[in-house]
Motif scaffolding. Structure first.
Motif, PDB file in Angstrom:
ATOM      1  N   MET A   1      71.528  -8.515-113.283  1.00 11.96           N
ATOM      2  CA  MET A   1      72.453  -7.471-112.818  1.00 11.96           C
ATOM      3  C   MET A   1      73.612  -7.304-113.803  1.00 11.96           C
ATOM      4  O   MET A   1      74.121  -8.287-114.336  1.00 11.96           O
ATOM      5  CB  MET A   1      73.014  -7.824-111.436  1.00 11.96           C
ATOM      6  CG  MET A   1      72.003  -7.645-110.312  1.00 11.96           C
ATOM      7  SD  MET A   1      71.644  -5.902-110.055  1.00 11.96           S
ATOM      8  CE  MET A   1      70.548  -6.018-108.658  1.00 11.96           C
ATOM      9  N   ARG A   2      74.046  -6.069-114.000  1.00  7.45           N
ATOM     10  CA  ARG A   2      75.158  -5.791-114.913  1.00  7.45           C
ATOM     11  C   ARG A   2      76.457  -5.573-114.159  1.00  7.45           C
ATOM     12  O   ARG A   2      77.452  -5.219-114.742  1.00  7.45           O
ATOM     13  CB  ARG A   2      74.841  -4.557-115.749  1.00  7.45           C
ATOM     14  CG  ARG A   2      73.630  -4.700-116.604  1.00  7.45           C
ATOM     15  CD  ARG A   2      73.318  -3.407-117.311  1.00  7.45           C
ATOM     16  NE  ARG A   2      74.432  -2.994-118.146  1.00  7.45           N
ATOM     17  CZ  ARG A   2      74.556  -1.780-118.656  1.00  7.45           C
ATOM     18  NH1 ARG A   2      73.660  -0.872-118.391  1.00  7.45           N
ATOM     19  NH2 ARG A   2      75.586  -1.472-119.409  1.00  7.45           N
ATOM     20  N   TYR A   3      76.431  -5.744-112.823  1.00 12.07           N
ATOM     21  CA  TYR A   3      77.638  -5.503-112.059  1.00 12.07           C
ATOM     22  C   TYR A   3      77.754  -6.533-110.963  1.00 12.07           C
ATOM     23  O   TYR A   3      76.807  -7.235-110.635  1.00 12.07           O
ATOM     24  CB  TYR A   3      77.602  -4.096-111.444  1.00 12.07           C
ATOM     25  CG  TYR A   3      76.423  -3.834-110.554  1.00 12.07           C
ATOM     26  CD1 TYR A   3      75.235  -3.338-111.080  1.00 12.07           C
ATOM     27  CD2 TYR A   3      76.484  -4.096-109.184  1.00 12.07           C
ATOM     28  CE1 TYR A   3      74.149  -3.110-110.270  1.00 12.07           C
ATOM     29  CE2 TYR A   3      75.388  -3.870-108.376  1.00 12.07           C
ATOM     30  CZ  TYR A   3      74.230  -3.374-108.921  1.00 12.07           C
ATOM     31  OH  TYR A   3      73.148  -3.153-108.110  1.00 12.07           O
ATOM     32  N   ARG A   4      78.951  -6.610-110.373  1.00 12.46           N
ATOM     33  CA  ARG A   4      79.226  -7.587-109.325  1.00 12.46           C
ATOM     34  C   ARG A   4      79.338  -6.912-107.977  1.00 12.46           C
ATOM     35  O   ARG A   4      79.824  -5.805-107.874  1.00 12.46           O
ATOM     36  CB  ARG A   4      80.549  -8.325-109.609  1.00 12.46           C
ATOM     37  CG  ARG A   4      80.523  -9.156-110.885  1.00 12.46           C
ATOM     38  CD  ARG A   4      81.905  -9.726-111.141  1.00 12.46           C
ATOM     39  NE  ARG A   4      81.906 -10.584-112.305  1.00 12.46           N
ATOM     40  CZ  ARG A   4      81.724 -11.898-112.261  1.00 12.46           C
ATOM     41  NH1 ARG A   4      81.532 -12.482-111.102  1.00 12.46           N
ATOM     42  NH2 ARG A   4      81.728 -12.614-113.363  1.00 12.46           N
ATOM     43  N   THR A 161      80.098   9.381-115.040  1.00  8.30           N
ATOM     44  CA  THR A 161      79.603   8.215-115.780  1.00  8.30           C
ATOM     45  C   THR A 161      80.311   8.072-117.122  1.00  8.30           C
ATOM     46  O   THR A 161      80.776   6.986-117.486  1.00  8.30           O
ATOM     47  CB  THR A 161      78.085   8.318-115.998  1.00  8.30           C
ATOM     48  OG1 THR A 161      77.419   8.292-114.722  1.00  8.30           O
ATOM     49  CG2 THR A 161      77.574   7.159-116.834  1.00  8.30           C
ATOM     50  N   ALA A 162      80.394   9.169-117.877  1.00  6.77           N
ATOM     51  CA  ALA A 162      81.065   9.117-119.176  1.00  6.77           C
ATOM     52  C   ALA A 162      82.543   8.762-119.014  1.00  6.77           C
ATOM     53  O   ALA A 162      83.099   7.988-119.798  1.00  6.77           O
ATOM     54  CB  ALA A 162      80.915  10.454-119.900  1.00  6.77           C
ATOM     55  N   PRO A 179      75.030   2.071-104.137  1.00  2.00           N
ATOM     56  CA  PRO A 179      74.103   3.193-103.947  1.00  2.00           C
ATOM     57  C   PRO A 179      73.332   3.139-102.638  1.00  2.00           C
ATOM     58  O   PRO A 179      72.953   4.182-102.105  1.00  2.00           O
ATOM     59  CB  PRO A 179      73.156   3.065-105.149  1.00  2.00           C
ATOM     60  CG  PRO A 179      73.920   2.288-106.165  1.00  2.00           C
ATOM     61  CD  PRO A 179      74.781   1.344-105.383  1.00  2.00           C
ATOM     62  N   VAL A 180      73.095   1.948-102.125  1.00  2.00           N
ATOM     63  CA  VAL A 180      72.363   1.810-100.865  1.00  2.00           C
ATOM     64  C   VAL A 180      73.112   2.505 -99.735  1.00  2.00           C
ATOM     65  O   VAL A 180      72.509   3.068 -98.822  1.00  2.00           O
ATOM     66  CB  VAL A 180      72.143   0.318-100.538  1.00  2.00           C
ATOM     67  CG1 VAL A 180      71.489   0.156 -99.178  1.00  2.00           C
ATOM     68  CG2 VAL A 180      71.290  -0.342-101.622  1.00  2.00           C
ATOM     69  N   LEU A 192      76.122   2.712-112.781  1.00  2.00           N
ATOM     70  CA  LEU A 192      75.659   1.333-112.911  1.00  2.00           C
ATOM     71  C   LEU A 192      74.694   1.167-114.085  1.00  2.00           C
ATOM     72  O   LEU A 192      74.632   0.101-114.705  1.00  2.00           O
ATOM     73  CB  LEU A 192      74.974   0.888-111.615  1.00  2.00           C
ATOM     74  CG  LEU A 192      75.886   0.772-110.387  1.00  2.00           C
ATOM     75  CD1 LEU A 192      75.063   0.526-109.132  1.00  2.00           C
ATOM     76  CD2 LEU A 192      76.905  -0.348-110.573  1.00  2.00           C
ATOM     77  N   ALA A 193      73.961   2.226-114.403  1.00  2.00           N
ATOM     78  CA  ALA A 193      72.984   2.148-115.483  1.00  2.00           C
ATOM     79  C   ALA A 193      73.634   2.187-116.857  1.00  2.00           C
ATOM     80  O   ALA A 193      73.130   1.572-117.805  1.00  2.00           O
ATOM     81  CB  ALA A 193      71.971   3.284-115.347  1.00  2.00           C
TER      82      ALA A 193
END
Length: 364
Positions: A1-4, A161-162, A179-180, A192-193
């Motif tokens: 995962m790239r996030y917490r 995003t940017a 997102p859920v 997140l991506a």
């Protein structure tokens, strides 16, 4: 995962040499209060009501909100202001902002942050939107750096995003709605991506995190040193940046101008010399919509040609029926026949590599 997902530690502070504990999260000088930036689109009204309703009335930070409303009338200031918490209003061009107030981008205007004040502009749409989220985030990050907190909520496609990437690069804190939980998860998933997000939380967790961040930042903790990168463009200097890249072999769906390509980490953007900006995903959808409209225009012209021929055939004199059949009638049938392949093209399924399909330019 790239996030917490856990709200008790802040990676932004850890990056600056701290322990990451929420109690010391992102220390700033007291004279420079935090600016909170929130972007939302589809499903955003209820999400904003839930989030703002959970914030304390004494929150000592200025909140800036962009909701994709286009040029339509907005009652969002009244909806948020009626929650008996922070006062809310549409931003006014040149207005000095202050902590403890919510400023909302008015219809058909981008909201840009300058030192201590708000600037409104009817500049080019970005990602099909005006107001758009990216101009707010980008401008605030370039001015307030590590004092910024960027929040992306529910919404379609990937505006924001940017801008969130710019906030992260400036040392600010980045937060994304889980997102859920989101009504439309596209914007949170995109963030997140492409961005190493600090916190991914449900709405209740976001409100709690914002409260803790702001309260921690108004203490006398030492300031985190941050210098605005020289390559970060100010909003009034954006036009000069557009001339520095090599054009790609595609044109702007809005104005037909040549597009230039820009990379923000792994996120790709395209911009024309007027200032229309697209991510690759929005560009794909925009190209398809332009193609669809062109085909529909051709179909309309053929249908109108056929109708004109029919009316002329009905108007013809009885002694001229042979001529009618060989000219007006034949032209009518030809127009109908040539419209059929176009109708077939429109009704076929198309491959959309982005996985999000195509939306109309009025939805978000």
């Amino acid at each position: 995962m790239r996030y917490r997902r856990e709200p008790d530690r802040c990676p932004a502070l850890a990056r600056q040499g701290g322990t990451g504990d929420a109690g010391e999260c992102c220390p700033l000088v007291k004279q420079e209060p935090s600016v909170i930036l929130i972007g939302a689109s589809a499903g955003g009204v209820e999400a904003l009501r839930t989030l703002v309703g959970a914030l304390p009335a004494d929150l000592s930070a200025a909140l800036f909100i962009v909701l994709h409303i286009g040029s339509h009338k907005s009652e969002l200031p009244w909806l948020l202001g009626s929650l008996d918490g922070l006062p809310a209003s549409h931003a006014i061009d040149g207005e000095l902002f202050e902590p403890g107030h919510i400023y909302i981008a008015p219809p058909d205007h981008h909201m840009v942050i300058e030192p201590g004040r708000i600037s409104l502009t009817k500049g080019p749409r970005e990602n099909w939107a005006r107001p758009a989220i990216d101009p707010l985030f980008r401008s605030a990050a370039s001015v307030y750096g590590a004092n910024t907190i960027g929040v992306i909520l529910t919404g379609a496609l990937n505006d924001g995003t940017a801008g969130l990437y710019e906030v992260a690069q400036a040392g600010g804190v980045t937060i994304v709605q889980d997102p859920v939980e989101a009504v439309n998860p596209s914007m949170p998933r995109s963030a997140l991506a492409y961005v190493a997000v600090d916190h991914c939380l449900p709405l209740a967790g976001i409100a709690e995190m914002l409260t803790r961040l702001v309260r921690a930042r108004t203490t006398d903790a030492p300031q985190a040193v941050f210098e605005i990168p020289q390559e970060q463009p100010q909003e009034d200097a954006m036009a000069a940046e557009f001339t520095q890249n090599i054009p790609v072999a595609v044109t702007c769906p809005d104005c037909g101008g040549a597009l230039r390509r820009k990379e923000l980490g792994t996120l790709t953007q395209f911009a024309c010399h007027i200032g229309h900006i697209y991510t690759a995903e929005v560009m794909l959808a925009a190209q398809f919509l332009t193609l669809e409209r062109s085909i529909e225009t051709a179909m309309r012209s053929l249908d109108e040609r056929a109708e004109l021929c029919r009316q002329m055939a009905e108007k013809a004199r009885p002694d001229d029926l042979d001529h009618v059949e060989t000219s007006w009638g034949a032209a009518m049938r030809q127009a109908h026949e040539r419209a059929e392949p176009l109708r077939d093209i429109l009704t076929r399924e198309w491959i959309h590599p982005d996985g999000i399909g195509v939306i109309s330019d009025t939805s978000s």
